[in-house]
Write a protein that holds these residues in place. Structure first.
Motif, PDB file in Angstrom:
ATOM      1  N   SER A 134      14.492  87.556  49.575  1.00 46.54           N
ATOM      2  CA  SER A 134      15.857  87.816  49.374  1.00 46.54           C
ATOM      3  C   SER A 134      16.166  86.780  47.898  1.00 46.54           C
ATOM      4  O   SER A 134      17.305  87.027  47.199  1.00 46.54           O
ATOM      5  CB  SER A 134      16.742  87.194  50.567  1.00 46.54           C
ATOM      6  OG  SER A 134      16.701  85.945  50.810  1.00 46.54           O
ATOM      7  N   ASP A 135      15.482  85.450  47.986  1.00 45.45           N
ATOM      8  CA  ASP A 135      15.760  84.671  46.522  1.00 45.45           C
ATOM      9  C   ASP A 135      14.909  85.162  45.490  1.00 45.45           C
ATOM     10  O   ASP A 135      14.771  84.440  44.665  1.00 45.45           O
ATOM     11  CB  ASP A 135      15.536  83.204  47.152  1.00 45.45           C
ATOM     12  CG  ASP A 135      14.125  82.987  47.361  1.00 45.45           C
ATOM     13  OD1 ASP A 135      13.157  83.837  47.512  1.00 45.45           O
ATOM     14  OD2 ASP A 135      13.876  81.673  47.994  1.00 45.45           O
ATOM     15  N   GLN A 136      14.134  86.229  45.686  1.00 40.94           N
ATOM     16  CA  GLN A 136      13.302  87.017  44.518  1.00 40.94           C
ATOM     17  C   GLN A 136      11.948  86.257  44.559  1.00 40.94           C
ATOM     18  O   GLN A 136      11.389  86.530  43.285  1.00 40.94           O
ATOM     19  CB  GLN A 136      14.275  87.061  43.104  1.00 40.94           C
ATOM     20  CG  GLN A 136      15.480  87.785  43.135  1.00 40.94           C
ATOM     21  CD  GLN A 136      16.134  87.943  41.997  1.00 40.94           C
ATOM     22  OE1 GLN A 136      16.057  86.938  41.069  1.00 40.94           O
ATOM     23  NE2 GLN A 136      16.760  89.000  41.606  1.00 40.94           N
ATOM     24  N   ARG A 137      11.699  85.634  45.133  1.00 45.21           N
ATOM     25  CA  ARG A 137      10.309  84.882  45.105  1.00 45.21           C
ATOM     26  C   ARG A 137       9.315  85.911  45.612  1.00 45.21           C
ATOM     27  O   ARG A 137       9.489  86.679  46.569  1.00 45.21           O
ATOM     28  CB  ARG A 137      10.211  83.542  46.114  1.00 45.21           C
ATOM     29  CG  ARG A 137      10.772  82.315  45.462  1.00 45.21           C
ATOM     30  CD  ARG A 137      10.253  81.305  46.437  1.00 45.21           C
ATOM     31  NE  ARG A 137      11.020  81.230  47.552  1.00 45.21           N
ATOM     32  CZ  ARG A 137      10.507  80.429  48.738  1.00 45.21           C
ATOM     33  NH1 ARG A 137       9.568  79.694  48.456  1.00 45.21           N
ATOM     34  NH2 ARG A 137      11.015  80.645  49.999  1.00 45.21           N
ATOM     35  N   TYR A 138       8.214  85.895  45.009  1.00 46.56           N
ATOM     36  CA  TYR A 138       7.195  86.981  45.254  1.00 46.56           C
ATOM     37  C   TYR A 138       5.746  86.244  45.753  1.00 46.56           C
ATOM     38  O   TYR A 138       5.165  85.519  45.356  1.00 46.56           O
ATOM     39  CB  TYR A 138       6.793  87.604  43.769  1.00 46.56           C
ATOM     40  CG  TYR A 138       5.686  88.885  43.672  1.00 46.56           C
ATOM     41  CD1 TYR A 138       5.647  89.573  44.959  1.00 46.56           C
ATOM     42  CD2 TYR A 138       4.886  88.747  42.846  1.00 46.56           C
ATOM     43  CE1 TYR A 138       4.764  90.700  44.943  1.00 46.56           C
ATOM     44  CE2 TYR A 138       4.017  89.946  42.674  1.00 46.56           C
ATOM     45  CZ  TYR A 138       3.892  90.753  43.710  1.00 46.56           C
ATOM     46  OH  TYR A 138       2.919  91.662  43.582  1.00 46.56           O
ATOM     47  N   PHE A 139       5.543  87.042  47.199  1.00 46.58           N
ATOM     48  CA  PHE A 139       4.663  86.528  47.885  1.00 46.58           C
ATOM     49  C   PHE A 139       3.500  87.449  47.806  1.00 46.58           C
ATOM     50  O   PHE A 139       3.601  88.810  48.217  1.00 46.58           O
ATOM     51  CB  PHE A 139       4.719  85.948  49.276  1.00 46.58           C
ATOM     52  CG  PHE A 139       5.799  84.861  49.306  1.00 46.58           C
ATOM     53  CD1 PHE A 139       5.563  83.453  49.710  1.00 46.58           C
ATOM     54  CD2 PHE A 139       7.284  85.351  49.244  1.00 46.58           C
ATOM     55  CE1 PHE A 139       6.420  82.675  49.739  1.00 46.58           C
ATOM     56  CE2 PHE A 139       8.099  84.321  49.508  1.00 46.58           C
ATOM     57  CZ  PHE A 139       8.023  83.060  49.560  1.00 46.58           C
ATOM     58  N   ILE A 140       2.198  87.308  47.284  1.00 46.19           N
ATOM     59  CA  ILE A 140       1.221  88.149  47.079  1.00 46.19           C
ATOM     60  C   ILE A 140      -0.218  87.648  47.415  1.00 46.19           C
ATOM     61  O   ILE A 140      -0.466  86.306  47.391  1.00 46.19           O
ATOM     62  CB  ILE A 140       1.292  88.788  45.715  1.00 46.19           C
ATOM     63  CG1 ILE A 140       0.093  89.958  45.729  1.00 46.19           C
ATOM     64  CG2 ILE A 140       0.739  87.534  44.682  1.00 46.19           C
ATOM     65  CD1 ILE A 140       0.290  90.674  44.127  1.00 46.19           C
ATOM     66  N   LYS A 141      -1.069  88.433  48.223  1.00 49.07           N
ATOM     67  CA  LYS A 141      -2.367  87.757  48.678  1.00 49.07           C
ATOM     68  C   LYS A 141      -3.304  89.134  48.644  1.00 49.07           C
ATOM     69  O   LYS A 141      -2.918  90.330  48.809  1.00 49.07           O
ATOM     70  CB  LYS A 141      -2.495  87.429  49.972  1.00 49.07           C
ATOM     71  CG  LYS A 141      -3.518  86.663  50.464  1.00 49.07           C
ATOM     72  CD  LYS A 141      -3.561  85.380  49.957  1.00 49.07           C
ATOM     73  CE  LYS A 141      -4.680  84.619  50.552  1.00 49.07           C
ATOM     74  NZ  LYS A 141      -4.529  83.404  49.902  1.00 49.07           N
ATOM     75  N   THR A 142      -4.484  88.727  47.990  1.00 47.77           N
ATOM     76  CA  THR A 142      -5.813  89.789  48.352  1.00 47.77           C
ATOM     77  C   THR A 142      -6.299  89.580  49.475  1.00 47.77           C
ATOM     78  O   THR A 142      -6.754  88.569  50.044  1.00 47.77           O
ATOM     79  CB  THR A 142      -6.696  89.485  47.097  1.00 47.77           C
ATOM     80  OG1 THR A 142      -6.106  89.490  45.781  1.00 47.77           O
ATOM     81  CG2 THR A 142      -7.871  90.056  47.196  1.00 47.77           C
TER      82      THR A 142
END
Length: 217
Positions: A134-142
């Protein structure tokens, strides 16, 4: 001292209340197999309960998730959901399940689940998965075979095939009906359509581009 005790009780109540609304309500019986006819019993969690005396093992059994699903669509991916709507034994148990099949470069579009968190397990291929807080942080993982990734409830997320061949993943949800909403389909494919001028302003695009997107959905 009394004030401290009152605050402690109030805090405890707030904590309990938070957990109480975190997922589907707990059942007050062993099971409540969903049926569509009111003649069979009481209405629980949006479904009528089958007479417990008529319940069989088949009400808790399904098959077919071992089979590949077609991925010859625009997204190059297909999600097959097992929810209370097609697996009646899930009613009141706070669970559902899904299989996702990916072609090369396939994508399960950006979506969110209003009633559930999701845990994703890769069983074939290589995926990249992510969500935005909700604070626009982007979490990404392969993710490779055997890897697991979690999508918190209500947050926009996606999964895409970045490998050289087809990919398969399985997902579990803590709701009998997660409330899946696909963002592109909902925004650009609503019925009736959202006023293109409103979407143009929201997305900082021109109206022609918006209308082209609406035509696609």
């Amino acid at each position: 001292m009394k004030s401290l005790s009152f605050l402690a009780c109030l805090s405890l109540f707030a904590l309990i209340f938070q957990f109480a609304i975190a997922a589907d309500p707990s059942q007050l019986q062993d099971f409540c197999v969903a049926v569509n006819s009111p003649a069979n019993g009481v209405y629980v969690n949006g479904k009528f309960c089958k007479d417990p005396a008529l319940v069989t093992a088949n009400d808790f059994y399904t098959t077919g998730l071992n089979q590949r699903k077609p991925t010859n669509n625009t997204a190059g991916a297909t999600a097959t959901f097992l929810t209370v709507n097609n697996f009646p034994g899930l009613n009141t148990l706070g669970l559902s399940f899904a299989r996702a099949d990916f072609a090369v470069n396939g994508l399960v579009p950006f979506d969110y689940h209003s009633r559930a968190s999701e845990i994703l397990l890769v069983t074939e291929g290589t995926l990249v998965a992510g969500f935005v807080a909700s604070d626009q942080r982007y979490f990404i993982k392969t993710l490779n075979v055997g890897d697991v990734f979690l999508f918190p409830q209500g947050l926009i997320h996606f999964a895409a095939n970045v490998g050289q061949g087809p990919a398969v993943a399985f997902a579990a949800f803590n709701s009998q009906d997660p409330g899946t909403t696909f963002i592109p389909n909902t925004v650009f494919g609503s019925n009736p359509p959202i006023n293109p001028a409103l979407l143009a302003k929201a997305f900082q695009l021109n109206i022609t581009t918006i209308m082209e997107l609406q035509a696609k959905f």
